[in-house]
Design an enzyme around this catalytic site. Sequence first.
Site, mmCIF file in Angstrom:
data_model
loop_
_atom_site.group_PDB
_atom_site.id
_atom_site.type_symbol
_atom_site.label_atom_id
_atom_site.label_comp_id
_atom_site.label_asym_id
_atom_site.label_seq_id
_atom_site.Cartn_x
_atom_site.Cartn_y
_atom_site.Cartn_z
ATOM 1 C CG HIS A 1 -0.273 6.410 -4.899
ATOM 2 N ND1 HIS A 1 0.523 6.126 -3.737
ATOM 3 C CD2 HIS A 1 -0.461 5.111 -5.544
ATOM 4 C CE1 HIS A 1 0.696 4.885 -3.591
ATOM 5 N NE2 HIS A 1 0.319 4.365 -4.483
ATOM 6 C CE1 TYR B 1 2.957 1.932 -0.317
ATOM 7 C CE2 TYR B 1 0.601 2.971 -0.721
ATOM 8 C CZ TYR B 1 1.799 2.291 -1.239
ATOM 9 O OH TYR B 1 1.779 1.924 -2.598
ATOM 10 C CG HIS C 1 -2.248 2.200 -8.324
ATOM 11 N ND1 HIS C 1 -0.900 2.097 -8.754
ATOM 12 C CD2 HIS C 1 -2.124 1.965 -6.891
ATOM 13 C CE1 HIS C 1 0.065 1.941 -7.519
ATOM 14 N NE2 HIS C 1 -0.943 1.843 -6.629
ATOM 15 N NE ARG D 1 5.109 5.670 -4.065
ATOM 16 C CZ ARG D 1 4.524 5.478 -5.009
ATOM 17 N NH1 ARG D 1 3.634 4.344 -5.312
ATOM 18 N NH2 ARG D 1 4.263 6.450 -5.882
ATOM 19 C CE1 TYR E 1 -3.106 0.038 -3.281
ATOM 20 C CE2 TYR E 1 -1.112 0.144 -1.943
ATOM 21 C CZ TYR E 1 -1.983 0.503 -3.167
ATOM 22 O OH TYR E 1 -1.457 1.600 -3.711
#
Length: 239
Positions: A157, A144, A159, A154, A105
């Site tokens: 995906h 990640y 959000h 994870r 991120y």
Amino acid sequence: MRDELIPSDHGQHPPPVTPIYKTSVFRGPRMPLLSLHGNLSELTGPRFGHGEIGPLDNDLFRNFQHGGEPIGERIIVHGRVLDGNAKPVPGALVEFWQANASGRYRHVNDRFEAPIDPNFGGCGRTVTDSEGRYHFRTVKPGAYPYRNTIGDWRPSHIHFSVFGGGFAQRLITQMYFEGDPLIPLDSILNTIPDPAARTRLVAKLDLAAQVPQHTLAYRWDIVLRGHRSTLFENRLEGN
């Protein structure tokens, strides 16, 4: 029937404290949850319009470019926002944010040892049209690791945040990708006890919506209420 009068189905949701998701043990509520009826200020108020959206807000492939193109698999994500009666919800503000193709991120607290893409910001927004449709272009996010237990990763995906008719009406969730082998192993997704509810968080490959020789597409509908509703993280009353 007004959506706020449709009974919520809490049986699909994970318990507030779920040991397989370690963080919930520390931050989950210890007291029974209270169900509050929406008041006038929550059900009415300022509405979002197309005038607030920029021309590149739904193009994550272009809205943060600095002299080059983002690295990663180009994809289109599209679908509809529907109410509990399967009717389209027009004029809903849909926000989305994600990791880059390496699984990192663009945030100061993300310390994952993966490169930051200088041409990818990882966030955008759009407003649904008269038929409740939304779409955006992006790169497929990477998986990640995260500090739940040793070896936890994870799945890829994105959000999502969906605003209703007022600023107090906001629902937040995550969308996964069909065929990802990490989905059955995800401790966060597995806190949801209902397998069918977990499946409704997975976007389906949609070759009919692809750009041939250029961009794959995935379809994911967001259902706000009812038995086929999407699971939301922040407000059980959304379901």
